[in-house]
Write an enzyme that holds these catalytic residues in place. Structure first.
Site, PDB file in Angstrom:
ATOM      1  N   GLU A   1      54.686  -8.134  67.760  1.00  0.00           N
ATOM      2  CA  GLU A   1      54.505  -8.795  66.468  1.00  0.00           C
ATOM      3  C   GLU A   1      55.766  -8.771  65.605  1.00  0.00           C
ATOM      4  O   GLU A   1      56.039  -9.719  64.864  1.00  0.00           O
ATOM      5  CB  GLU A   1      53.333  -8.172  65.709  1.00  0.00           C
ATOM      6  CG  GLU A   1      51.958  -8.706  66.119  1.00  0.00           C
ATOM      7  CD  GLU A   1      51.478  -8.203  67.471  1.00  0.00           C
ATOM      8  OE1 GLU A   1      52.105  -7.280  68.024  1.00  0.00           O
ATOM      9  OE2 GLU A   1      50.469  -8.736  67.974  1.00  0.00           O
TER      10      GLU A   1
ATOM     11  N   HIS B   1      39.448  -5.491  63.873  1.00  0.00           N
ATOM     12  CA  HIS B   1      39.579  -6.921  64.183  1.00  0.00           C
ATOM     13  C   HIS B   1      38.759  -7.787  63.227  1.00  0.00           C
ATOM     14  O   HIS B   1      38.424  -8.916  63.560  1.00  0.00           O
ATOM     15  CB  HIS B   1      39.105  -7.213  65.609  1.00  0.00           C
ATOM     16  CG  HIS B   1      40.096  -6.920  66.679  1.00  0.00           C
ATOM     17  ND1 HIS B   1      40.530  -5.659  66.982  1.00  0.00           N
ATOM     18  CD2 HIS B   1      40.778  -7.742  67.537  1.00  0.00           C
ATOM     19  CE1 HIS B   1      41.411  -5.708  67.982  1.00  0.00           C
ATOM     20  NE2 HIS B   1      41.571  -6.948  68.333  1.00  0.00           N
TER      21      HIS B   1
HETATM   22  C1  LIG Z   1      49.189  -5.460  68.250  1.00  0.00           C
HETATM   23  C2  LIG Z   1      48.215  -6.322  68.955  1.00  0.00           C
HETATM   24  N1  LIG Z   1      48.595  -7.571  69.290  1.00  0.00           N
HETATM   25  C3  LIG Z   1      47.735  -8.376  69.932  1.00  0.00           C
HETATM   26  C4  LIG Z   1      46.482  -7.953  70.252  1.00  0.00           C
HETATM   27  C5  LIG Z   1      45.506  -8.880  70.949  1.00  0.00           C
HETATM   28  N2  LIG Z   1      45.320  -8.451  72.316  1.00  0.00           N
HETATM   29  C6  LIG Z   1      44.273  -7.701  72.664  1.00  0.00           C
HETATM   30  S1  LIG Z   1      44.320  -7.278  74.265  1.00  0.00           S
HETATM   31  C7  LIG Z   1      45.757  -8.102  74.497  1.00  0.00           C
HETATM   32  C8  LIG Z   1      46.380  -8.109  75.836  1.00  0.00           C
HETATM   33  C9  LIG Z   1      46.790  -6.730  76.210  1.00  0.00           C
HETATM   34  O1  LIG Z   1      47.317  -6.752  77.492  1.00  0.00           O
HETATM   35  P1  LIG Z   1      47.532  -5.406  78.278  1.00  0.00           P
HETATM   36  O2  LIG Z   1      48.256  -4.427  77.434  1.00  0.00           O
HETATM   37  O3  LIG Z   1      48.155  -5.770  79.570  1.00  0.00           O
HETATM   38  O4  LIG Z   1      46.085  -4.797  78.517  1.00  0.00           O
HETATM   39  P2  LIG Z   1      44.855  -5.420  79.326  1.00  0.00           P
HETATM   40  O5  LIG Z   1      44.053  -6.187  78.329  1.00  0.00           O
HETATM   41  O6  LIG Z   1      45.405  -6.245  80.420  1.00  0.00           O
HETATM   42  O7  LIG Z   1      44.084  -4.256  79.838  1.00  0.00           O
HETATM   43  C10 LIG Z   1      46.183  -8.706  73.344  1.00  0.00           C
HETATM   44  C11 LIG Z   1      47.396  -9.512  73.215  1.00  0.00           C
HETATM   45  C12 LIG Z   1      46.113  -6.661  69.850  1.00  0.00           C
HETATM   46  N3  LIG Z   1      44.888  -6.195  70.067  1.00  0.00           N
HETATM   47  N4  LIG Z   1      47.006  -5.862  69.230  1.00  0.00           N
END
Ligand SMILES: Cc1ncc(C[n+]2csc(CCOP(=O)(O)OP(=O)(O)O)c2C)c(N)n1
Ligand SMILES: Cc1ncc(C[n+]2csc(CCOP(=O)(O)OP(=O)(O)O)c2C)c(N)n1
Ligand SMILES: [Mg+2]
Ligand SMILES: [Mg+2]
Lengths: 327, 331, 327, 331
Positions: free
Chosen positions: C62, C131
């Site tokens: 971000e 959220h």
């Molecule tokens: C700071 C932040 N940015 C964006 C999000 C939205 N978001 C939730 S899960 C996700 C993907 C996360 O990917 P990863 O770390 O690979 O974990 P996975 O969901 O694949 O287990 C995003 C972008 C968030 N929750 N927090």
């Protein structure tokens, strides 16, 4: 004791030291707080007295500082984290806004987070737009954080005692403009409870509600107004959360006039919330419009003369009170 | 901790994975039928990471997880019933209905929370490890996180601080190759998003088969041993795959054809069955474990479902340690 | 056109697309906004129409997203950055609080920062404490940012046009609870200027000031109150900065009663600032206490029934108005 | 850009460094006499980094600097008079007295600001580079930052994004071995705080003698060439030292004895003098350049000092692009 005085700055280190002596679970962390004694010299002596296992220098990693403090607080420690300038709370805002204040609630009360985040707040020193803000209103937008902002050396010690002993997270604002100020030292075992405003001066004509740096401003304005025959009562809130609204309403029962003096900007400043409580619950007490003397809605300029234009001053407070006199 | 695993242990791990799998299937079905609201992020496919890690650790070791945290909660001792009751907004839920799927927490057993802001819990885990050291215990803390989390600032700050302070913390990445819908490779400068960054902090790293519960267990055991010996953090990158889409009803159309199928062949339960069989466990024993898992979860669904709804008064409790939510004085 | 309706969600993509067609310096960046069309499907079609040189998928970073947007805005582009959930503004708060709003001022006007940060705001969907927040009040504490928060599909398009064309930084709140809502499509070339509140319903007994999600709530409450013989006027602020205080005061000249309906928490909510302006400049217009129906001062709980306890509802708005009827 | 440097060029660089040195000496003296208030962070000792970098770049290339940014501002064309007027709160100041020492900016020549929150400007520089690419120019952007900045999250996010997008941006670390009062080695897990992290982002890195203006110039030239060729960012770590304390009146007692003295022997002006002499420049020519520098700065002090104070009305301008500060409507 009568004429022994200490500085607000020294009182910070003293307040922390008293709690560290009392409770081995209190540990400090922050940038340059160890041997260097802190950029504002507010941790002088702690490293010498308590050593590197209780006073930890950190990298420039505000998120890691408060995030680690949170993890430690959840597991039996009472960390006191320093964020050097309050403007930098923005660099770890996720922890202040989303993590620390919410984890207890969202786990249904499974964890407690007894930590203190200390930070140097406020302007008036010509440090410019990114090192001068009064940001207690940022924190005030977040349910779940307690907020203290002392105006005197003994309150520094007494509120630090409450803050460090609190099982709730506390953001503790040390005002840069007050650090060199002097006052009576805190007596032994001094504890100032949260949520109790102090009446710094009594008066029946108008209530001035102030916090930290604006307490001396309000008192100076009250002095000036006294010469004009206006008796101002000065209330020092001391903590924003819990907020001693009852004290404000009590005072208004006698004065019927309110001026809130706050350093943070008018837009989104904490004074708005106080005024809204008063305009609801204290509506019938009011005999005149309510005024807020607050920071202007601009970033903070560097030049002293410009900065004076945009932060509260004694003149502005006195003028606001005078504008109510016609009512 | 030796690197061999007794068959009985392995069967227990298999059963725990089956419980998780079945619980998530129930969560999915309940979501589809409207009984679970808000959102869920299912971990089906990732079970071996949580279960393997827990098996390598001791009671009292801390875990910090993400919004995709059902498997960590259950591995750390939360019951399917508590979890499902939480998802169904019951007052009997793990978090009294106040947390939901993204915030499962079982503090009593050291599972100190699921956090829904990517990366935020990494510094917390470092802090819990710091605390263990300050208190003179030999606890370790483990942070589970996704591949996507390796690009956020908190990751960098946490790893550096943990390395400099030589904290007993394990950084376990569940690399499932996607953030929400975007392949991790397209937004990450390191080929191995977690392990490839470890040298930047002078940390040892290991890439491990995240679908093999024994491999995970052994890698975590090695890392925990280092941590307890005062040798500081380790980065583990467990390669795995999520069977469902990212969350809720995501159909995961962004995946290349055949990718899921290839990974399903290496489903952690399949891998573990093969291992069990080759160690002499009979199919009926494996089936029995899976049946027990199914029975536990089916009963959990029924009980959770029948539980009382969240208590409305709870909206105003637990803000403060005194149990309340008072933010002001009243006259 | 009379019965052709569009969703608020579609209107976001439409509003951005119109500006991208008009001005080649408009580019988008954010997590999963490209081929995936955004987590909320608010950027569907943009990648297909404008391609990867104008619609950029980013890592989960971000700070890099808004920081890069800032650098690009200072050098001739008009970036539109998406921060997926408004809660995550906390992860890049330094840019919103200290960098973007201050750089023009602190350089003495040497640079402009024409960027838009779009984000999904607000609760009511059971997404829990991290959220679901309505955080327009965080941004409201920062002088130097403009703030828009539309309540209707055509306002989405019209305010996006103003936002993207603005030479000032704008934080644009898209309310999650309104995304599926429908309304008349925006006419061609539709532009809604900032700082102009819309009167959504006229009434002479009480003024309801609302924003985004609370506009439909206030309208529903007004319906209900009409049946009880109370005529409520509903004002949709549309932008918080600039704030159309004049419209509020104008309405109060007729109604003399004010209820502010805001989703963000009561403590530090924007309603406090509005009330404080009214309690000062509009004091003599008021015939009754001023009420704020705001979020409770607690984190947001997951369970729907609990969430209803702590966010504004039609019942709470109607009750607040009724409590003024005795005056 | 070849790696050899004409003597006349080198003399010009020497003179610019002398101007910076003398300007900072003036700032220091004015601070001590109370004419400069607030704070200053002097860069004396770092001059070669800013001057060498600027010499390797083209007009229109962007610079982003920190609170310790006098040298970058002057290298990018700000006059000593504008800078000192700013420090003395004059309306003739570079920022009209609204920025101060920590925020010197000369946008007209591409010096897009000095930022006082550690690390914040790294993503901005990436963004300016992105913009150059989107606009189809061949501009590059350079971010100057300290060793301490390498531990903050924004550093990580900026380098990763810039690497993935292959942006024409240069990350130039001025490693002076200290954050404020704390030695960088004690809080940083990498031996080379910037260069040691580059592999984490797949980026090329170079450690360069930050006190040798020619070495810096050549390294930056190589990096800029790569950037303009579309080969993405480079990390440069320039080893240098600050002669004064961190800020204001800091006596820097935390430094081991003799450290400053050793570095003073390698003062960038000394290094450059030696190089000039060995290339055949006579001492009088070097002296003449330094005298010109002194004369410019002395005149600048006088003029800046005599300038009008900041215009009070400026407190309420420049919030918005329309020049004003209106946040509400009025009836
Ligand atoms: C700071 C932040 N940015 C964006 C999000 C939205 N978001 C939730 S899960 C996700 C993907 C996360 O990917 P990863 O770390 O690979 O974990 P996975 O969901 O694949 O287990 C995003 C972008 C968030 N929750 N927090
Ligand atoms: C986010 C943030 N944290 C802390 C500070 C306070 N601070 C100002 S300069 C500084 C040290 C920076 O060290 P380094 O990056 O090495 O730069 P140097 O001052 O040595 O040039 C610190 C901690 C800050 N300005 N911003
Ligand atoms: Mg992933
Ligand atoms: Mg340094």
């Amino acid at each position: 004791m009568a004429d022994h005085v200490v500085t607000y700055r020294e009182s910070v280190a003293e307040g922390i030291a008293r709690e560290m002596r009392r409770d081995p679970s209190v540990v400090c962390l922050g940038e340059d707080i160890g041997a260097a004694g802190g950029v504002f010299k507010t941790t002088v002596g702690l490293f010498e007295e308590f050593g590197p296992e209780r006073v930890w220098d950190t990298p420039i990693s505000e998120q890691a500082i408060v995030g680690a403090a949170m993890g430690a607080a959840m597991t039996g420690m009472r960390p006191v984290a320093e964020i050097m300038f309050s403007d930098f709370l923005a660099c770890c805002w996720d922890y202040l806004a989303n993590e620390i204040p919410k984890v207890r609630y969202m786990t249904g009360g499974q964890v407690t987070v007894p930590l203190v985040i200390r930070t140097a707040n406020g302007g008036g020193l010509g440090f410019g737009a990114q090192h001068s803000q009064a940001v207690e209103n940022w924190v005030f937008t977040v349910p779940g954080l307690k907020i203290a902002a002392p105006s005197t050396p003994s309150d520094v010690v007494g509120l630090l005692a409450s803050a460090i002993r609190s099982d709730d997270p506390v953001v503790f604002f040390e005002h840069k403009g007050l650090l060199a100020g002097k006052g009576a030292p805190a007596p032994d075992g001094h504890v100032v409870p949260f949520g109790e405003a102090a009446v710094r001066r009594e008066g029946g004509d108008v209530t001035l509600v102030a916090l930290a740096s604006t307490v001396p401003l309000a008192l100076a304005a009250a002095d000036r107004l006294a010469a004009e025959g206006v008796a101002a009562e000065v209330l020092d809130l001391r903590t924003l959360i819990p907020l001693d609204v009852a004290a404000v309403l009590r005072s208004l029962e006698r004065t019927s006039r309110l001026v809130v003096v706050e350093e943070n900007p008018y837009q989104g400043g904490w004074g708005g919330t106080i005024v809204s409580v008063v305009a609801d619950e204290g509506f019938e007490l009011l005999d005149a419009p309510v005024k807020r003397v607050a920071g202007a809605n601009v970033p903070l300029p560097f030049a002293d003369a410009l900065e004076d234009q945009v932060i509260p001053t004694v003149d502005k407070v006195a003028d606001a009170v005078r504008s109510l006199a016609t009512y | 901790m030796t690197e061999t695993t007794a068959v009985t242990d392995l069967l227990a791990l298999h059963e725990t994975m089956a419980v998780i799998r079945r619980t998530e299937k129930a969560a999915h079905d309940l979501f589809m039928s409207g009984l679970v609201k808000g959102t869920t992020h299912l971990a089906a496919g990732h079970e071996a990471v949580a279960v393997g890690a827990r098996a390598a650790l001791r009671d009292g070791d801390y875990a910090f997880a993400t919004y995709r945290g059902h498997h960590h909660a259950i591995a750390w001792g939360a019951t399917p019933e508590e979890c499902l009751a939480e998802l169904m907004q019951r007052s009997t839920g793990l978090n009294k209905g106040k947390g939901g799927s993204m915030h499962l927490t079982k503090a009593a057993t050291g599972m100190l929370g699921s956090y829904a802001i990517v990366g935020a819990h990494l510094p917390m885990a470092a802090g819990a490890a710091w605390s263990a050291r300050l208190r003179g215990t030999d606890q370790v803390a483990v942070a589970f996180f996704g591949d996507g989390a390796t690009n956020i600032g908190a990751f960098h700050e946490a790893l550096n601080l943990a390395a400099v302070w030589r904290l007993p913390v394990l950084f376990v990445c569940e690399n499932n190759f996607y953030m929400e819908y975007t392949p991790i490779g397209s937004v990450t400068a390191a080929e191995q998003p977690a392990a490839g960054r470890a040298p930047s902090y002078g940390l040892p790293a290991e890439v491990v088969d995240g679908n093999d519960v024994v491999a995970v267990r052994n890698a975590v055991a090695r890392a925990a041993e280092r941590a307890r010996a005062g040798d500081g953090p380790t980065v583990l990158e467990a390669r795995t795959y999520r069977h469902y889409g990212h969350s809720r009803t995501d159909p995961a159309t962004y995946r290349p054809e055949g990718e899921l199928e290839r990974w399903l062949e290496r489903d952690p339960l399949t891998v573990s069955s093969i291992r069990l069989r080759s160690a002499g466990t009979r199919d009926v024993e494996i089936q029995a474990a899976e049946d027990r898992a199914a029975a536990v979860v089916d009963a959990a669904v029924a009980t959770a479902r029948a539980g009382p709804p969240a208590d409305l008064r709870e909206a105003f409790t637990d803000v403060w340690a005194d149990g309340g939510a008072a933010w002001r004085t009243t006259s």
